[in-house]
Structures are given as C-alpha cells and as structure tokens.
Design a protein around this motif. Structure first.
Motif, PDB file in Angstrom:
ATOM      1  N   GLN A  10       0.816  -1.219   0.000  1.00  0.00           N
ATOM      2  CA  GLN A  10       0.000   0.000   0.000  1.00  0.00           C
ATOM      3  C   GLN A  10       0.845   1.263   0.000  1.00  0.00           C
ATOM      4  O   GLN A  10       0.454   2.279  -0.563  1.00  0.00           O
ATOM      5  N   THR A  11       1.996   1.196   0.639  1.00  0.00           N
ATOM      6  CA  THR A  11       2.859   2.377   0.725  1.00  0.00           C
ATOM      7  C   THR A  11       3.973   2.365  -0.319  1.00  0.00           C
ATOM      8  O   THR A  11       4.680   3.354  -0.467  1.00  0.00           O
ATOM      9  N   GLY A  12       4.129   1.231  -1.009  1.00  0.00           N
ATOM     10  CA  GLY A  12       5.191   1.117  -2.011  1.00  0.00           C
ATOM     11  C   GLY A  12       6.569   0.983  -1.397  1.00  0.00           C
ATOM     12  O   GLY A  12       7.576   1.317  -2.030  1.00  0.00           O
ATOM     13  N   HIS A  38      -5.684 -11.909  -3.432  1.00  0.00           N
ATOM     14  CA  HIS A  38      -5.345 -10.493  -3.558  1.00  0.00           C
ATOM     15  C   HIS A  38      -3.870 -10.393  -3.185  1.00  0.00           C
ATOM     16  O   HIS A  38      -3.519 -10.387  -2.008  1.00  0.00           O
ATOM     17  N   THR A  39      -3.010 -10.356  -4.186  1.00  0.00           N
ATOM     18  CA  THR A  39      -1.568 -10.393  -3.986  1.00  0.00           C
ATOM     19  C   THR A  39      -1.018  -9.002  -3.684  1.00  0.00           C
ATOM     20  O   THR A  39      -1.714  -7.995  -3.892  1.00  0.00           O
ATOM     21  N   PRO A  40       0.241  -8.932  -3.257  1.00  0.00           N
ATOM     22  CA  PRO A  40       0.864  -7.609  -3.098  1.00  0.00           C
ATOM     23  C   PRO A  40       0.880  -6.824  -4.412  1.00  0.00           C
ATOM     24  O   PRO A  40       0.817  -5.598  -4.397  1.00  0.00           O
ATOM     25  N   GLU A  51       7.080   1.225  -8.904  1.00  0.00           N
ATOM     26  CA  GLU A  51       8.347   0.547  -8.617  1.00  0.00           C
ATOM     27  C   GLU A  51       8.111  -0.720  -7.792  1.00  0.00           C
ATOM     28  O   GLU A  51       8.755  -1.740  -8.025  1.00  0.00           O
ATOM     29  N   PHE A  52       7.185  -0.659  -6.859  1.00  0.00           N
ATOM     30  CA  PHE A  52       6.853  -1.844  -6.063  1.00  0.00           C
ATOM     31  C   PHE A  52       6.247  -2.917  -6.964  1.00  0.00           C
ATOM     32  O   PHE A  52       6.569  -4.092  -6.840  1.00  0.00           O
ATOM     33  N   MET A  53       5.379  -2.499  -7.889  1.00  0.00           N
ATOM     34  CA  MET A  53       4.780  -3.458  -8.834  1.00  0.00           C
ATOM     35  C   MET A  53       5.861  -4.162  -9.631  1.00  0.00           C
ATOM     36  O   MET A  53       5.836  -5.382  -9.785  1.00  0.00           O
ATOM     37  N   MET A  54       6.811  -3.394 -10.160  1.00  0.00           N
ATOM     38  CA  MET A  54       7.860  -3.980 -10.980  1.00  0.00           C
ATOM     39  C   MET A  54       8.733  -4.934 -10.174  1.00  0.00           C
ATOM     40  O   MET A  54       9.138  -5.987 -10.661  1.00  0.00           O
ATOM     41  N   GLN A  85      -0.537   5.369 -15.343  1.00  0.00           N
ATOM     42  CA  GLN A  85       0.884   5.042 -15.491  1.00  0.00           C
ATOM     43  C   GLN A  85       1.162   3.596 -15.077  1.00  0.00           C
ATOM     44  O   GLN A  85       1.998   2.926 -15.686  1.00  0.00           O
ATOM     45  N   ALA A  86       0.466   3.122 -14.060  1.00  0.00           N
ATOM     46  CA  ALA A  86       0.630   1.727 -13.639  1.00  0.00           C
ATOM     47  C   ALA A  86       0.152   0.783 -14.743  1.00  0.00           C
ATOM     48  O   ALA A  86       0.795  -0.233 -15.036  1.00  0.00           O
TER      49      ALA A  86
END
Length: 152
Positions: A10-12, A38-40, A51-54, A85-86
C-alpha cells in the motif's frame, strides 16, 4: 496475506518488502498457490506504486496472471483506480516479461496464457480494454491495449 506485506504494498515500501523476505523467505511462496488471491501486486497496482509493482513482478511473475477473489487482475484494479501510469507500465514491462517467463520456463500453456492474458474478464464480463473504454481513459491506454490483444 500478512498485514505488514499489505502495508508494504500500500505504501510502495520496497525496503519493507525485502525486510519481510529476509525474515521469512517463503512469505511470497505462501501466496502463490492460492488460486484466487489479492496479492501484493494487486495492492500496489490499486495504489499506483509502480516501482513496487515492478519489483513484485520480478520476484513473482505468476502474480501478474492471478485474479483476486472478486475476479480482478492487477491490471483491472489499476484501471479502476485511475492508475494510468501503472497500467501502461504493466502493459509495457510486466506482460512481455510474463510471456517471456512462460516461454523460458517451457510452461505447457505458454502460448495460451500469452494470448488470453489481456482477454480475461472481471466478474461483470469486462476485460481491461472494456474498462479503459468505459472509463474514457486516455487514448494511449486503449491503443496500447489494442496493440497487445490477439488478433481474431
């Protein structure tokens, strides 16, 4: 999913992510076998933490093809939460990476996954393309989605 993992997504907070992995190397592996979770990646996509997604896709590319309990992919959630953007980053880097991972791992269904990934529908029957069009997303999002869909 662990409460601190939700907080990290949630906070990246990538540092917290790796702290959790350091403390428990199997923290992501326990999420992976759950068919609808429901994954991270879902959490980070909803919040727009690119950046967290990547980082998550690099660590667990299988999360990119998971649907949560409501039938939403990370892409669906990013679109629904106006995270343009995501969405674009997922289209440009995660889906080719996932396709490449499927092929490299010689996954028996690699071609089918690659073709169907963007065609998945949510619980209302909407694909990510439908959601982008319905919500009047920038034309570039619709164009990129169309460019990645299999030709019928």
């Amino acid at each position: 999913m662990d409460e601190r993992m939700v907080e990290a997504a949630q906070t990246g907070d990538i540092n917290l992510l790796y702290e959790l992995i350091l403390n428990d190397p199997y923290v992501l592996d326990r999420i992976d076998p759950v068919p609808f979770s429901h994954t991270p990646l879902h959490v980070a996509a909803s919040a727009g933490h690119i950046e967290f997604m990547m980082e998550m896709i690099k660590l667990k590319p299988t999360f990119a093809r998971k649907l949560n309990q409501a039938g939403f992919s990370a892409m669906h959630l990013a679109l629904q939460n106006d995270r343009t953007q995501a969405v674009l980053r997922l289209l440009r880097f995660s889906f080719p990476s996932l396709g490449g991972w499927l092929i490299r791992s010689r996954h028996e269904s690699a071609q089918r996954w690659e073709e169907e990934l963007l065609s998945w529908a949510d619980i209302d029957g909407n694909t990510v393309l439908h959601i982008a069009a319905i919500r009047n997303r920038p034309p570039v999002v619709v164009e990129v989605l169309l460019g990645h869909l299999p030709r019928a």
